[in-house]
Design a protein around this motif. Structure first.
Motif, mmCIF file in Angstrom:
data_model
loop_
_atom_site.group_PDB
_atom_site.id
_atom_site.type_symbol
_atom_site.label_atom_id
_atom_site.label_comp_id
_atom_site.label_asym_id
_atom_site.label_seq_id
_atom_site.Cartn_x
_atom_site.Cartn_y
_atom_site.Cartn_z
ATOM 1 N N ASP A 117 30.075 30.961 70.139
ATOM 2 C CA ASP A 117 29.991 29.637 69.523
ATOM 3 C C ASP A 117 29.295 29.777 68.180
ATOM 4 O O ASP A 117 28.166 30.282 68.091
ATOM 5 C CB ASP A 117 29.213 28.675 70.423
ATOM 6 N N LEU A 118 29.979 29.376 67.104
ATOM 7 C CA LEU A 118 29.383 29.396 65.763
ATOM 8 C C LEU A 118 28.589 28.114 65.567
ATOM 9 O O LEU A 118 29.147 27.008 65.621
ATOM 10 C CB LEU A 118 30.471 29.530 64.711
ATOM 11 N N LEU A 119 27.297 28.254 65.339
ATOM 12 C CA LEU A 119 26.444 27.079 65.185
ATOM 13 C C LEU A 119 26.740 26.370 63.867
ATOM 14 O O LEU A 119 26.937 27.022 62.833
ATOM 15 C CB LEU A 119 24.973 27.485 65.220
ATOM 16 N N PRO A 120 26.732 25.051 63.883
ATOM 17 C CA PRO A 120 26.862 24.319 62.615
ATOM 18 C C PRO A 120 25.595 24.497 61.782
ATOM 19 O O PRO A 120 24.523 24.803 62.308
ATOM 20 C CB PRO A 120 27.040 22.868 63.070
ATOM 21 N N PRO A 121 25.677 24.312 60.458
ATOM 22 C CA PRO A 121 24.507 24.519 59.595
ATOM 23 C C PRO A 121 23.284 23.703 60.014
ATOM 24 O O PRO A 121 22.149 24.166 59.854
ATOM 25 C CB PRO A 121 25.019 24.094 58.212
ATOM 26 N N ALA A 122 23.513 22.503 60.562
ATOM 27 C CA ALA A 122 22.373 21.665 60.959
ATOM 28 C C ALA A 122 21.544 22.333 62.051
ATOM 29 O O ALA A 122 20.323 22.127 62.127
ATOM 30 C CB ALA A 122 22.876 20.303 61.440
ATOM 31 N N LEU A 123 22.182 23.147 62.930
ATOM 32 C CA LEU A 123 21.448 23.847 63.985
ATOM 33 C C LEU A 123 21.019 25.239 63.529
ATOM 34 O O LEU A 123 19.929 25.704 63.878
ATOM 35 C CB LEU A 123 22.308 23.955 65.244
ATOM 36 N N ALA A 124 21.872 25.923 62.746
ATOM 37 C CA ALA A 124 21.547 27.279 62.311
ATOM 38 C C ALA A 124 20.392 27.297 61.325
ATOM 39 O O ALA A 124 19.618 28.266 61.284
ATOM 40 C CB ALA A 124 22.774 27.936 61.693
ATOM 41 N N ASN A 125 20.245 26.234 60.528
ATOM 42 C CA ASN A 125 19.222 26.214 59.487
ATOM 43 C C ASN A 125 18.214 25.088 59.659
ATOM 44 O O ASN A 125 17.317 24.930 58.822
ATOM 45 C CB ASN A 125 19.883 26.074 58.113
ATOM 46 N N GLY A 126 18.351 24.309 60.703
ATOM 47 C CA GLY A 126 17.475 23.161 60.903
ATOM 48 C C GLY A 126 16.191 23.515 61.621
ATOM 49 O O GLY A 126 15.786 24.678 61.669
ATOM 50 N N PRO A 127 15.533 22.515 62.196
ATOM 51 C CA PRO A 127 14.266 22.755 62.901
ATOM 52 C C PRO A 127 14.481 23.562 64.176
ATOM 53 O O PRO A 127 15.580 23.593 64.732
ATOM 54 C CB PRO A 127 13.759 21.333 63.207
ATOM 55 N N GLY A 128 13.409 24.214 64.637
ATOM 56 C CA GLY A 128 13.494 25.047 65.826
ATOM 57 C C GLY A 128 13.444 24.225 67.099
ATOM 58 O O GLY A 128 12.384 24.078 67.706
ATOM 59 N N GLU A 129 14.575 23.698 67.511
ATOM 60 C CA GLU A 129 14.654 22.928 68.745
ATOM 61 C C GLU A 129 15.469 23.684 69.781
ATOM 62 O O GLU A 129 16.087 24.705 69.498
ATOM 63 C CB GLU A 129 15.291 21.553 68.470
ATOM 64 N N LEU A 130 15.466 23.140 70.998
ATOM 65 C CA LEU A 130 16.144 23.793 72.110
ATOM 66 C C LEU A 130 17.617 23.410 72.142
ATOM 67 O O LEU A 130 17.973 22.232 72.037
ATOM 68 C CB LEU A 130 15.469 23.397 73.429
ATOM 69 N N ILE A 131 18.484 24.422 72.281
ATOM 70 C CA ILE A 131 19.919 24.196 72.452
ATOM 71 C C ILE A 131 20.287 24.583 73.881
ATOM 72 O O ILE A 131 19.918 25.654 74.358
ATOM 73 C CB ILE A 131 20.757 25.029 71.464
ATOM 74 N N GLU A 132 20.993 23.677 74.535
ATOM 75 C CA GLU A 132 21.389 23.896 75.936
ATOM 76 C C GLU A 132 22.903 24.081 76.014
ATOM 77 O O GLU A 132 23.663 23.311 75.431
ATOM 78 C CB GLU A 132 20.966 22.698 76.795
#
Length: 389
Positions: A117-132
């Motif tokens: 899964d290629l992360l969108p820029p908002a997740l790849a470069n955004g704040p360090g939050e949890l991805i489920e």
């Protein structure tokens, strides 16, 4: 009135048949309530794992071979990948206890499976939050038994990729170096064994002994090459792979690893892998010369000999030893050429020369040889004179 005997026999036959029929009917077990037809729902995935590498998330799982009612799965299956974050959580309703928005679909078949899964820029470069992540296996009728248990990764920027990776074969192993970064990220090297790429050229030296079997893939954490490197700088820009064997071919890639903790989950964020490099560990390094060579005349007067001994070498690729002899004149000068007494390497650190002639003086030296035929320099010489009887 009692019927005649022949009439009684005739009456008994239908009665016996009737009783037998009743017995057979009574003995048939009840089949129970009928089972509903199978919906052919694949079992729920139970081992979903996720790993963040650069801007990608690699998912691994085992696709079941059975349905929820124990039947072998037939037909096609599709793995639907669901991704949720605090801003796009998994939704629960009365009719659908767990529903998440799919971000990808891949064909699936029983056995080890994977997807990216290629992360969108908002997740790849955004704040360090949890991805489920969750996985849902669907049959050819788009039916599913439900979502898998979650697997987690961390959002936010990944460590920078390792650049400038190069490797040199040394006597101590494979020396790897790269451009260092002032960061607390650790470095992990992946080594792939590629012996098939190292076929010796025509006329090349062949190993005298077979090398130990190599694992196909090895993961190594970089350690400091120099003990003077800063304790506060894990990325020292290089490391030594002392487990690389001479004569083998390896491919290396490197990744930076950052450890994070989010909502109680200990996670790793890896950089994208570096460019792959290859090294052929050509063995051009001979063993060390044997030391401690001593000689003594044998005790048998009828069969004169000179016995040699020395300290054993400790190289892992040692094939054995070669023994050389020179004859000395009365003035102590060498007479004639050096003669090799051992046609093939001997394993033990000792040798008995039984080809001597009484009244002559001899000088001996020993060399060590490895499995590729690299021969050491001669040891220090030792002399012995065989006196006339």
């Amino acid at each position: 009135m009692i019927p005649p005997a022949n009439n009684r026999s005739a009456l008994a036959k239908p009665i016996g048949i009737s009783l037998l029929s009743l017995f057979l009917l009574a003995s048939c077990a009840s089949p129970g309530p009928p089972r509903p037809p199978s919906l052919h729902l694949p079992e729920i995935v139970s081992d979903l794992a996720a790993e963040r590498q650069g801007d990608e998330v690699r998912l691994h799982w085992t696709t079941p071979a059975k349905t929820t009612d124990g039947l072998t799965i037939t037909g096609t299956m599709t793995a639907q990948i669901c991704r949720a974050t605090p801003t796009t959580p998994i939704v629960s309703t009365v009719r659908h206890p767990e529903v998440c928005t799919p971000v990808g679909r891949v064909p699936a078949k029983a056995g080890p499976s994977e997807a990216t899964d290629l992360l969108p820029p908002a997740l790849a470069n955004g704040p360090g939050e949890l991805i489920e992540y969750r996985l849902e296996l669907r049959n050819r009728n788009e039916r599913s038994a439900g979502l898998s248990a979650p697997a987690f990764v961390a959002a936010g920027p990944a460590p920078p990729a390792v650049t400038g990776l190069h490797v040199v074969a040394t006597e101590q192993g494979a020396l790897l170096q790269w451009e260092p970064k002032d960061a607390a990220d650790s470095i992990e090297l992946t080594r792939l064994h590629a012996a098939t790429l190292a076929k010796p050229a025509a006329g090349a030296k062949q190993p005298l002994q077979s090398a130990p079997k190599e694992p196909a893939e090895v993961h190594l954490r970089a350690s400091k090459v120099n003990s003077a490197d800063s304790l506060f700088r894990p990325d020292a820009g290089g490391t030594l792979d002392a487990t690389a064997h001479r004569g083998e071919t390896y491919g290396y890639t490197a990744e930076r690893i950052r450890n994070v903790v989010i909502d109680g989950h200990s996670l790793q964020v890896r950089s994208a892998p570096s460019t792959s490099i290859k090294v052929i560990m050509r063995d051009t390094f001979p063993p060390k010369p044997p030391v401690g060579l001593e000689t003594i005349v044998g005790s048998s007067a009828s069969a004169p000999s000179i016995d040699l001994s020395w300290r054993p070498n400790t190289e892992q690729d040692l094939a054995g030893y070669l023994v050389y002899r020179r004859e000395l004149g009365a003035d102590g000068q060498v007479v004639g050429a050096s003669v090799r007494l051992t046609a093939t390497p001997i394993q033990e650190p000792g040798f008995s020369d039984t080809t001597i002639v009484a009244g002559h003086t001899y000088s001996y030296s020993v060399t060590a040889i490895d499995t590729l035929g690299n021969e050491s320099r001669p040891s220090a010489s030792a002399q012995e004179q065989v006196r006339l009887p």
